[in-house]
Structure formats: structure tokens, C-alpha cells
Design an enzyme around this catalytic site. Sequence first.
Site, PDB file in Angstrom:
ATOM      1  N   ASP A 305       0.752  -1.130   0.031  1.00  0.00           N
ATOM      2  CA  ASP A 305       0.016  -0.040   0.068  1.00  0.00           C
ATOM      3  C   ASP A 305       0.787   1.201  -0.160  1.00  0.00           C
ATOM      4  O   ASP A 305       1.764   1.370   0.743  1.00  0.00           O
ATOM      5  CB  ASP A 305      -0.908  -0.017   1.474  1.00  0.00           C
ATOM      6  CG  ASP A 305      -1.930   1.083   1.504  1.00  0.00           C
ATOM      7  OD1 ASP A 305      -2.362   1.180   0.383  1.00  0.00           O
ATOM      8  OD2 ASP A 305      -1.652   1.963   2.154  1.00  0.00           O
ATOM      9  N   GLU A 356       0.268  -0.585  -5.035  1.00  0.00           N
ATOM     10  CA  GLU A 356      -0.671   0.438  -5.041  1.00  0.00           C
ATOM     11  C   GLU A 356      -0.013   1.682  -5.473  1.00  0.00           C
ATOM     12  O   GLU A 356       0.516   2.402  -4.383  1.00  0.00           O
ATOM     13  CB  GLU A 356      -1.595   0.436  -3.864  1.00  0.00           C
ATOM     14  CG  GLU A 356      -2.903   1.430  -4.183  1.00  0.00           C
ATOM     15  CD  GLU A 356      -2.543   2.800  -3.439  1.00  0.00           C
ATOM     16  OE1 GLU A 356      -2.993   3.698  -4.093  1.00  0.00           O
ATOM     17  OE2 GLU A 356      -2.008   3.059  -2.381  1.00  0.00           O
TER      18      GLU A 356
END
Length: 628
Positions: A305, A356
Site C-alpha cells: 500500500d 498500489e
Amino acid sequence: MLETSKEVLEAEQRFLTGENFYVQHFLGLRKNENGYVFRVWAPNARQVYLVGDFNGWDESLPMEKREKSGVWEISTSLPEEGQLYKFLVEQANGRKIMKIDPFAIRFEKRPGTAAVVYTIAEKKWHDNLWRGRQKKTKTLKRPMNIYEVHASSWQHYEDGQPYTFDELRKELIPYVKEMGYTHIEFLPLMEHPLGASWGYQLTGFFALSSYYVTPEEFRDFVDSCHQNNIGVFVDWVPAHFCINEDTLPYYDGTPTFEYEDPNRAHNIRWGTICFDLGKPQVQSFLISSALFWFEVYHIDGMRVDAVSSMLYLDYDEGPWQPNHEGGNRNFEGYYFLQKLNAVIKLAFPQAVMMAEESSSETKITGMIESGALGFDYKWNMGWMNDVLRFYEMDPIFRKDNFHLLTFSFMYMMNEHYILPFSHDEVVHGKKSLMHKMWGDRYKQFAHLRNMYTFMMTHPGKKLLFMGSEYGQFLEWKYDEGLEWGNLEDELNKKMQTFTAKLNALYKQERSLWELEDTAETIEIIDADNTAESTLTFIRKSKTKKDFLIVALNLAPIERQNFAIGVPYPGSYQEVLNTEKTEFGGTWTKNNTSCQSVEQPFKQFDYQIQTILPALGALIIKPEKIHTS
């Protein structure tokens, strides 16, 4: 387990140099023949005490400092399995504060924050066949269709309690298998104190959240997934951590896990603290955490992330200082991510690493030696944003904004992409995917079927957040279960049927994934018909006669005698029509088989004609063609 003082010294040295990738065997809680040994890294602490319900949480168990590393340790036979503990840290300024064990593998149920004296039981795995298959073929050459799940809100009991992983094993796995997904991806499962963070503000990087019951249940869940030919991915957050003062921040009273520069340490946007990714000890900590999940839980991959926040010094909202070259590149983050991927691939070559990441300044996927970060896949955030903007738009304006649908064809080979319709797009007032779509309720479902067809036939792996498969109207709520009652509505039920059909078609048709890493995977037929808002293209496999023709109508007007260029003469059969009544449309049967005519269309010598439904999508396959 570290048995000798020599092994302990070697582990300590590797920790200090950022090369101990199994640091949980050195730090945290370890069982030995005399009881337990506890170690914690707090180099600038004045004193550290082991406290727990086995000694009344007092200062009767002072720890000794290993001067070389700043690690404090104690051996004791007092604790018993299941008891709670923390470290009482007398910080550099003399302040005493209870701190968690950063390396704990189990915590008490929130709102409690103490670690648990816990040993994960041995397990006999039954997934050798699955793991063996993953080693044989690269994921680029296989279908990947991910069902993204927030574990505690997929289903709830009436009293608000979420399903345990044992219950998810019995309910979620059969559902995912029936719907035709290839993988499940979980929002972070690691320990976090606040459900509203969805797991993205972690405290325990080695611990399965106690909210989901036991580590053993999650291992059984993964094992069962693999036995049902379903892969398991988890989200992981090495960019930042929870700001709660009893957790990692300023652990010994000085910057320990975080940057010394407060502007770099504090993430204003998210209200968290950023890891000092250039510090060797932090590298050992984070890479050990990632490897732990692969080794202990047999997960198949990780989505890392907030990669952009690790790559760019000016990512956050606060003041920032240029690097030594005068630019905004965070070199510590850049090299850490390369190191992370290199180490994981060395230990688990079949592991899938996903990023991401929302910029285009850094190569994310590809060989580290070429300057890339070494990820297998990057979420295509640009594609997602453009596509959603297009489908939300009144069709009258689409002819002037058709680039939103077609621009991705210009860069689709720049990276290995995942096309995500994720949890981030269905919260905070953004509305659900179904609710975003233009038009009345019937047209919204027609748009959703059209959009999913575009996603499934566009080059790139696929990801869809739970609830979107049947067109849930309400936004996702992290503290409630999905609106499964929607399936009592005929349109929602038919939407679910459509998604399952589309998923099955994706897995079945090799042209949708076999050549996905090459430009030969797609040939555009017509991306210039903006006046009618239609788009046609071909997806190809290794076999010359095995290809699919995709036709999208983005206008609420049926196109009669719609011409499509084809590469070979012969007959072509419709295999999917999004406007069939079984899916919620009005068509009771498919178009009849199309016979080609020798009439030029763009770069093709032949064309077929068919009826393209209003707001519909067709997938057409060669039936009997001549390729000589």
C-alpha cells in the site's frame, strides 16, 4: 529458534546491518527450555522492564541491555501460554510508558493492546499441489481475477459480530469459487486498534488481528482456498504506522522506527508516522514481517500500500526538503522497495508482489537491474479514474471525452497492470459503483455490465471489491455487513449471474490472458467512432484462429447493421450479450451467427454486421473461419 550464543550474536549483527530477514527469531518472544526469552529494540532507553499479568504489571523483571545493538532482553519462566505482557520503557528523557511488543504474533482483543504469550501450533498443510502448480507457470500467463474483501464486513451476524475465519472458510470460499474468481485479496489483516482505518494503520506487523480469532484459523482458511484452486493475497503497509503512543512511535523516547526529521516522520495526510526506510534495523523489521506472512500463512502475494508516499519526498501535504540531487525522489524508499522485492523473490520465487502506486515517474514492474522496483504488478489507477469518469458521464458528452476510454491503449504495455475497482472507490461519499452509473436504475445496471465487460476484456489482471459483483447500491460500510438482502431484487440477482458468467468466460478464453505481456494481445478495430460512442477491438491468443472480438456501445441507442472489421473470412458467433434478459436486459436471444463479407474496414479486408444493443457489449468468437 536461536539455540546458541553464537547464533544470537550473528542474528544481532544481521539485524544491525539490515540483513536479518527473520528477525522475529531474535526479537520479540521466543520459547526455550527454561521458559521464555523476551527481546526488544530500544537503543536509547534508560531501562526496560517486562511487565504482564504474571508479575502484577510491576517493575520486578528488569531487562538487560545488549550494548552493541541497543536490544534489551530477559529470560524468565514466569509467563504461561495465554498471559498478557508489554514492555515498560523508561525513555531517554526519564518518562516511563507501557509499549507493545513490535514483534508479537498475537494481541488481546481490542480495545486492549497487550501482547499475548502465544505459540502458533504446528500445521500439516494440504496445498502442495497448488503450490507446485504456481511454480510451473508465471502469473502473466494465467488468468487473475481478484475478489477484494474486507474480512470483517463481508458478512455480519445480527448482533454485529463479524464472521471468524473458520466461518469464512465455510461461506466465503464456496462463494468465490461459484462466482469464478481466481484469488481473494484481503484488506490488511495485521493487528490494528481502530476498525475505521480498515487495517491501514497497523500496530502489529507480525500479528493477525485478534478481531479475526486465531492464526490457526487463518492458516486453515488459506489451506482450504488452495485446495479449491483459489489464491490468497493480503494488503501490507510498510509506508507508515499507527500514531498511538503505546505502539511504535518514538519507542525509546527518540526516533526509533521513524525518521529523525519530524517533517518526514509525520504523515499529515493520514495522521500516521512514516518508517525510516533507510535505517537498517527498520529494513530488517519490515522485510521480516513480509516474509513471515508468506512463510507462516502460505499466502500467494502481497499488495504493498501507498508506494507513492515511499517514493516521493513531496507526496505529503507538509514542508519537504529536496534530496542531495535537488529532486523529490526518496532514495531510501526507492532502494528499500527494490531490496524488499529482491529478498521476497529469492525466498519465494512464485510470490506475487503488487504495488498500489499512482504516479508515472518511476518504473514499478520489471527487473530491478533495469532500474524498476521489481514488483510483478501495478494497480492502474489512471485507467480506473478515467473509466469511472466516463461511465458516470451523461452519454451526450461522451463523444467529446472518448479519450477517457481509449487513452489506456497508449500506455497499457508500460507496466504489468492490475485493473482495480477497489474499496477506495465506494466510500467517503463516492457512491457505490452501481450508484455512480449514469441514468435510471435499468440503465445503471446496463452500464455496470458494460463497464465490467470492458475491464474483463482490456489487457491487465482484474480486481473487484466485494458487493460490486451484484451491484450493491449503498456505499460500503466497514462496520456493517454487505447488503446481501439486495439479492432479493431481480436486477441485483441477475447482475450477480452476469458477473459469474463473465468471470467464467474470462478463465475459459485464453485470448484474454495468454499474450497479456505482449503488444500482440490486442488489435484495435475502431476507436475513432466517437460520434456513435462505440469501441471495437480484438483480443488474441497464441493460436491464430483463437481470438475474441469485443464491441462496446456507450450510447443509449441501438446500432442496427453495425459493421465490425474482421481479420479472416468466415462465420462469427456471439458468445456474450450483456443485454440478455438473464442478465437484466431485454434481449431474449443472442444475435444470429454473422457471415463475413469481403468489404474493407480500416486495416481489415473483411467485415461482419450485427446489432449492437443500446448501452450493450458483445463478445464475438470465430465459428468457422479461413486463415490461409
